[in-house]
Design a protein around this motif. Structure first.
Motif, short mmCIF file in Angstrom:
data_model
loop_
_atom_site.label_atom_id
_atom_site.label_comp_id
_atom_site.label_asym_id
_atom_site.label_seq_id
_atom_site.Cartn_x
_atom_site.Cartn_y
_atom_site.Cartn_z
N LEU A 1 -7.28 9.37 5.10
CA LEU A 1 -6.14 8.93 4.30
C LEU A 1 -6.53 8.69 2.85
CD1 LEU A 1 -4.82 6.24 6.81
CD2 LEU A 1 -3.62 8.37 6.25
N ARG A 2 -5.57 8.86 1.97
CA ARG A 2 -5.69 8.44 0.58
C ARG A 2 -4.75 7.25 0.38
NH1 ARG A 2 -6.78 6.39 -3.84
NH2 ARG A 2 -6.40 7.40 -5.84
N MET A 3 -5.28 6.15 -0.14
CA MET A 3 -4.47 4.95 -0.29
C MET A 3 -4.68 4.30 -1.64
SD MET A 3 -4.67 1.33 1.78
CE MET A 3 -5.76 0.59 0.57
N ARG A 4 -3.59 3.75 -2.18
CA ARG A 4 -3.66 2.91 -3.38
C ARG A 4 -2.98 1.59 -3.06
NH1 ARG A 4 -0.61 5.46 -7.64
NH2 ARG A 4 -1.73 4.13 -9.12
N GLY B 1 -5.81 8.86 14.42
CA GLY B 1 -6.39 8.09 15.50
C GLY B 1 -6.70 6.69 15.00
N ARG B 2 -7.49 5.95 15.75
CA ARG B 2 -7.79 4.56 15.40
C ARG B 2 -9.06 4.40 14.57
NH1 ARG B 2 -5.24 0.72 19.50
NH2 ARG B 2 -7.16 -0.50 19.39
N HIS B 3 -9.76 5.49 14.31
CA HIS B 3 -10.96 5.45 13.47
C HIS B 3 -10.75 6.41 12.30
CE1 HIS B 3 -15.67 5.63 13.25
NE2 HIS B 3 -15.11 5.19 12.14
N VAL B 4 -10.65 5.86 11.09
CA VAL B 4 -10.28 6.68 9.94
C VAL B 4 -11.17 6.39 8.74
CG1 VAL B 4 -7.86 6.74 10.68
CG2 VAL B 4 -8.61 5.00 9.04
N ARG B 5 -11.20 7.36 7.84
CA ARG B 5 -11.76 7.17 6.49
C ARG B 5 -10.59 7.01 5.54
NH1 ARG B 5 -14.61 11.82 4.34
NH2 ARG B 5 -13.31 13.05 5.75
N ILE B 6 -10.74 6.08 4.59
CA ILE B 6 -9.69 5.87 3.60
C ILE B 6 -10.31 5.99 2.21
CG2 ILE B 6 -7.97 4.28 2.69
CD1 ILE B 6 -7.68 3.08 5.42
N ASP B 7 -9.77 6.92 1.42
CA ASP B 7 -10.20 7.09 0.04
C ASP B 7 -9.36 6.19 -0.86
OD1 ASP B 7 -11.95 9.00 0.94
OD2 ASP B 7 -10.79 10.71 0.23
N LEU B 8 -10.02 5.23 -1.51
CA LEU B 8 -9.38 4.29 -2.43
C LEU B 8 -9.72 4.68 -3.86
CD1 LEU B 8 -10.72 1.37 -0.31
CD2 LEU B 8 -8.29 1.88 -0.49
N ASP B 9 -9.10 4.03 -4.82
CA ASP B 9 -9.43 4.32 -6.21
C ASP B 9 -10.91 4.07 -6.50
OD1 ASP B 9 -6.84 5.07 -6.74
OD2 ASP B 9 -6.25 3.17 -7.65
N GLN C 1 0.84 -1.20 0.00
CA GLN C 1 0.00 0.00 0.00
C GLN C 1 0.87 1.25 0.00
OE1 GLN C 1 -0.48 -2.01 3.18
NE2 GLN C 1 -1.47 -3.49 1.84
N VAL C 2 0.42 2.27 -0.71
CA VAL C 2 1.02 3.61 -0.61
C VAL C 2 -0.10 4.55 -0.17
CG1 VAL C 2 2.86 3.22 -2.28
CG2 VAL C 2 0.64 4.04 -3.08
N ALA C 3 0.20 5.39 0.82
CA ALA C 3 -0.85 6.24 1.39
C ALA C 3 -0.27 7.59 1.80
CB ALA C 3 -1.47 5.56 2.61
N HIS C 4 -1.14 8.59 1.78
CA HIS C 4 -0.77 9.89 2.35
C HIS C 4 -1.95 10.45 3.13
CE1 HIS C 4 -2.44 11.46 -1.61
NE2 HIS C 4 -3.01 12.30 -0.76
N LEU C 5 -1.65 11.36 4.03
CA LEU C 5 -2.66 11.96 4.89
C LEU C 5 -3.35 13.10 4.15
CD1 LEU C 5 -3.67 11.71 7.87
CD2 LEU C 5 -2.09 13.56 8.43
N ILE C 6 -4.69 13.04 4.10
CA ILE C 6 -5.49 14.11 3.49
C ILE C 6 -5.85 15.15 4.53
CG2 ILE C 6 -7.69 14.66 2.37
CD1 ILE C 6 -7.62 11.91 1.10
N GLY C 7 -6.24 14.69 5.70
CA GLY C 7 -6.68 15.56 6.80
C GLY C 7 -6.76 14.72 8.05
#
Length: 284
Positions: free
Chosen positions: A206-209, A239-247, A196-202
């Motif tokens: 996270l944004r992940m591919r 934190g331990r509860h996140v949203r992850i934006d995938l393709d 996985q490659v990811a960066h922090l959006i806010g």
């Protein structure tokens, strides 16, 4: 492990249905009635997007004495995968619709996973606790899994299958078609690895591919999302509860005391039958 009984298809073919979770797509074969069991050769043929059906993973539904059903997963290259989060969510939704229930249990190589209707068309699965020790990921030798000795210092996580998460400045800029296989087959990972490659959006976003072992670039991955959320929390990025934006869309991951809970949408696309001629050719 899958119980591969025979390659020979029945004269009536083999029924299946197609589902996806955020574009992570699956062929699902229900074997609870004792229908023909497919081999890795047939799995690869079904996975061919030009000559077969095409999928990221194939899921077999089998009977189980202590859970509502047992799931066995194959990658597109015919190899087995111990877990597949989005396929588990998809099959859970299918079985809840079939039975009219709002909660079921599914056995995978990861153990018995609890699944439930989360409302608004969403399905939640508790994927269990992450495995953070080097031998449990697994890695080739003893080391701290928080920062692996590779360029970019990725984090290693076991979710029933191995994961390697890189936190980068811009996930969009990474050439996954090259970056993924380089790390999937790195000697550090004796069972290969998902990448996985990811960066922090806010905050907690996270944004992940993802590059999935045995398959390649996919639009989403449930276990990869869980591993990335765990890695981000361990590194103090979220934190331990996140949203992850995938393709393929957005998934919700909540690392609780009892496990990593994954919530997202599913879709049942179509039902079909693989012809006996196709299966006979594929089994050769």
């Amino acid at each position: 492990m899958a119980r591969i009984m025979r390659d020979a298809p029945s004269s009536s073919g083999l029924r299946f249905f197609k589902m996806h979770g955020l574009g992570n797509d699956f062929v699902v074969i229900d074997q609870r009635s004792g229908s023909g069991v497919v081999s890795p050769h047939v799995v690869r043929a079904i996975g061919d997007r030009h000559r077969g059906v095409g999928f990221d993973q194939l899921a077999l539904i089998e009977t189980d004495t202590q859970a509502d059903a047992r799931l066995t997963f194959y990658n597109a290259d015919g190899s087995l995968s111990a877990t597949c989060g989005n396929a588990t969510r998809c099959v859970a939704r299918h079985l809840m619709v079939e039975t009219g229930r709002t909660a079921i249990s599914l056995r995978t190589e990861r153990g018995v996973l609890q699944c439930e209707d989360a409302g608004d068309g969403q399905t939640r699965v508790n994927m269990g606790q992450p495995m953070l020790g080097w031998a449990d990921v697994p890695l080739a030798r003893a080391m701290d899994t928080l920062e692996l000795p590779l360029p970019g210092a990725p984090t290693g996580t076991g979710m029933g299958n191995p994961h390697c998460t890189f936190f980068v400045e811009d996930a969009e800029a990474v050439d996954l078609a090259t970056f993924g296989p380089e790390h999937e087959h790195h000697p550090l990972f004796p069972e290969r690895t998902n990448v996985q490659v990811a960066h922090l959006i806010g905050p907690d976003h996270l944004r992940m591919r993802v590059w999935e072992r045995g398959t390649g670039v996919t639009l989403a991955s449930g276990s990869s999302s869980c591993a990335t959320a765990v890695a981000a929390a361990r590194r103090g990025l979220t934190g331990r509860h996140v949203r992850i934006d995938l393709d393929g869309g957005t998934i919700d991951i909540d690392w609780r005391d009892d496990g990593v809970h994954m919530t997202g949408p599913t879709a049942h696309v179509f039902d079909g039958t693989l012809t006996s001629a196709f299966l006979t050719g594929a089994a050769k």
